[in-house]
Design a protein around this motif. Structure first.
Motif, PDB file in Angstrom:
ATOM      1  N   ALA A   1      53.992  53.484  43.730  1.00  0.00           N
ATOM      2  CA  ALA A   1      54.079  52.404  44.716  1.00  0.00           C
ATOM      3  C   ALA A   1      53.736  51.038  44.134  1.00  0.00           C
ATOM      4  N   TYR A   2      52.724  50.984  43.252  1.00  0.00           N
ATOM      5  CA  TYR A   2      52.199  49.687  42.809  1.00  0.00           C
ATOM      6  C   TYR A   2      52.022  49.548  41.303  1.00  0.00           C
ATOM      7  N   GLY A   3      52.408  50.550  40.529  1.00  0.00           N
ATOM      8  CA  GLY A   3      52.115  50.504  39.100  1.00  0.00           C
ATOM      9  C   GLY A   3      50.621  50.554  38.854  1.00  0.00           C
ATOM     10  N   ASP A   4      49.901  51.253  39.718  1.00  0.00           N
ATOM     11  CA  ASP A   4      48.436  51.263  39.699  1.00  0.00           C
ATOM     12  C   ASP A   4      47.947  52.358  38.743  1.00  0.00           C
ATOM     13  N   GLY A   5      47.957  52.025  37.461  1.00  0.00           N
ATOM     14  CA  GLY A   5      47.533  52.996  36.474  1.00  0.00           C
ATOM     15  C   GLY A   5      47.845  52.529  35.071  1.00  0.00           C
TER      16      GLY A   5
ATOM     17  N   GLY B   1      41.327  50.500  29.531  1.00  0.00           N
ATOM     18  CA  GLY B   1      42.214  50.219  30.651  1.00  0.00           C
ATOM     19  C   GLY B   1      41.663  50.725  31.970  1.00  0.00           C
ATOM     20  N   CYS B   2      41.154  51.953  31.967  1.00  0.00           N
ATOM     21  CA  CYS B   2      40.614  52.515  33.210  1.00  0.00           C
ATOM     22  C   CYS B   2      39.373  51.761  33.663  1.00  0.00           C
ATOM     23  N   ALA B   3      38.527  51.380  32.716  1.00  0.00           N
ATOM     24  CA  ALA B   3      37.322  50.633  33.079  1.00  0.00           C
ATOM     25  C   ALA B   3      37.687  49.291  33.699  1.00  0.00           C
ATOM     26  N   ARG B   4      38.673  48.607  33.127  1.00  0.00           N
ATOM     27  CA  ARG B   4      39.035  47.289  33.644  1.00  0.00           C
ATOM     28  C   ARG B   4      39.717  47.383  35.013  1.00  0.00           C
ATOM     29  N   LEU B   5      40.466  48.450  35.239  1.00  0.00           N
ATOM     30  CA  LEU B   5      41.155  48.617  36.514  1.00  0.00           C
ATOM     31  C   LEU B   5      40.297  49.341  37.553  1.00  0.00           C
ATOM     32  N   GLY B   6      39.153  49.841  37.146  1.00  0.00           N
ATOM     33  CA  GLY B   6      38.279  50.538  38.080  1.00  0.00           C
ATOM     34  C   GLY B   6      38.783  51.914  38.472  1.00  0.00           C
ATOM     35  N   ILE B   7      39.440  52.596  37.530  1.00  0.00           N
ATOM     36  CA  ILE B   7      39.947  53.951  37.767  1.00  0.00           C
ATOM     37  C   ILE B   7      39.014  54.940  37.073  1.00  0.00           C
TER      38      ILE B   7
ATOM     39  N   ILE C   1      50.372  59.636  31.662  1.00  0.00           N
ATOM     40  CA  ILE C   1      50.296  58.624  32.715  1.00  0.00           C
ATOM     41  C   ILE C   1      49.079  58.957  33.565  1.00  0.00           C
ATOM     42  N   LEU C   2      48.201  57.994  33.715  1.00  0.00           N
ATOM     43  CA  LEU C   2      47.014  58.197  34.542  1.00  0.00           C
ATOM     44  C   LEU C   2      47.044  57.173  35.668  1.00  0.00           C
ATOM     45  N   THR C   3      47.190  57.644  36.912  1.00  0.00           N
ATOM     46  CA  THR C   3      47.263  56.749  38.066  1.00  0.00           C
ATOM     47  C   THR C   3      45.984  56.849  38.897  1.00  0.00           C
TER      48      THR C   3
ATOM     49  N   ARG D   1      49.729  53.126  52.679  1.00  0.00           N
ATOM     50  CA  ARG D   1      50.409  51.851  52.473  1.00  0.00           C
ATOM     51  C   ARG D   1      49.387  50.720  52.391  1.00  0.00           C
ATOM     52  N   GLY D   2      49.671  49.743  51.536  1.00  0.00           N
ATOM     53  CA  GLY D   2      48.785  48.589  51.394  1.00  0.00           C
ATOM     54  C   GLY D   2      48.184  48.526  50.001  1.00  0.00           C
ATOM     55  N   TYR D   3      47.894  47.294  49.551  1.00  0.00           N
ATOM     56  CA  TYR D   3      47.396  47.106  48.194  1.00  0.00           C
ATOM     57  C   TYR D   3      45.973  47.608  48.004  1.00  0.00           C
ATOM     58  N   ALA D   4      45.156  47.537  49.044  1.00  0.00           N
ATOM     59  CA  ALA D   4      43.741  47.873  48.893  1.00  0.00           C
ATOM     60  C   ALA D   4      43.575  49.311  48.409  1.00  0.00           C
ATOM     61  N   PRO D   5      42.859  49.530  47.296  1.00  0.00           N
ATOM     62  CA  PRO D   5      42.620  50.904  46.839  1.00  0.00           C
ATOM     63  C   PRO D   5      41.786  51.665  47.852  1.00  0.00           C
TER      64      PRO D   5
END
Length: 271
Positions: free
Chosen positions: A21-25, A50-56, A82-84, A90-94
């Motif tokens: 949906a958002y390229g969130d990964g 990458g995961c630390a900066r994106l909060g995953i 691929i790690l998402t 729906r919506g941007y908020a994680p």
């Protein structure tokens, strides 16, 4: 070729996945030789960043174990991890609580022409520019639309790669490679704090070059400096090093430093 989702063989994915949906990964493209990934620790370091900066949330031990097992089954080829962030509404908020999703896809090693490594390649000067976003700079995140647009600019097989610059015209990288220059005896590669991807082969070559006493600089590179360089080469984790011999009517020789680092890259991938 095999594909796994969360450690199990699978051929489908939830349509609620935020990576879709958002390229969130983030992702890693990992060479596999004789059932093992030779640059795994470099991939894991970038994945962790990458995961630390994106909060995953990243279970490093679990992901490493899965990659090693997947590589063993694949034998030879490419393992794409691929790690998402996982499923969401729906919506941007994680979502406040998510379970990161791990996707592994196997594919054959690309059949790059041997002439690329032996004689060098010609670059296409891409018009597409990389936007500056320090939060995402250096990461291999899932939004690759700039690279898709850049790669769509040429169809001719005379170009093996494209040169990509930032919005200020500074030289950054190739579409799927990092770029190095030899300038007055110094090995130079672009500063990637505004945009670009910090490749794992780039990291490995910088480390090895310093270890054998080759002067190294990581800094901004202007286009005119690229044209004046004594040697130019590309690198990535699948093919190693390709010398650059030409771009837009300008020509470079394949020099001894390029050949030295090409041999180092080959050794990194073979051992």
């Amino acid at each position: 070729m095999p594909s796994w989702v969360d450690g199990r063989p699978a051929e489908s994915l939830s349509i609620k996945d935020r990576g879709l949906a958002y390229g969130d990964g983030v992702f890693e493209t990992i060479a596999v030789r004789a059932g093992r990934p030779p640059l795994l620790e470099y991939h894991m370091a970038r994945l962790s960043t990458g995961c630390a900066r994106l909060g995953i949330a990243l279970d490093v031990a679990l992901v490493r174990t899965e990659i090693l097992s997947f590589a063993s089954k694949l034998g030879e080829g490419v393992a794409k991890l691929i790690l998402t962030r996982g499923d969401g509404l729906r919506g941007y908020a994680p979502p406040p609580t998510t379970q990161a999703r791990r996707i592994l896809q196997g594919s054959p090693m690309p059949a790059y022409p041997s002439v690329n490594a032996e004689q060098g390649v010609e670059l296409y000067p891409c018009a597409t520019r990389l936007a500056e976003q320090p939060l995402l700079a250096g990461l291999k995140h899932l939004n690759r639309l700039e690279q898709v647009m850049a790669r769509a600019e040429w169809q001719s097989t005379e170009y093996a790669e494209g040169l990509v610059r930032d919005i200020s015209g500074r030289v950054i990288e190739g579409v799927f490679s990092n770029l190095f220059l030899l300038v007055d005896g110094v090995l130079v590669t672009a500063e990637l704090s505004r945009c670009g991807v910090a490749g794992v082969m780039r990291a490995a070559l910088l480390e090895r070059a310093k270890a054998v006493g080759i002067p190294v600089e990581i800094r901004d590179i202007e286009f005119d400096e690229l044209l004046a360089a004594q040697e130019v080469f590309l690198c990535n984790s699948l093919y190693g090093v390709w010398p650059v011999r030409a771009m837009a009517g300008h020509h470079w020789s394949v020099g001894p430093l390029t050949r030295t680092l090409q041999a180092i890259a080959r050794d990194l991938l073979d051992n």
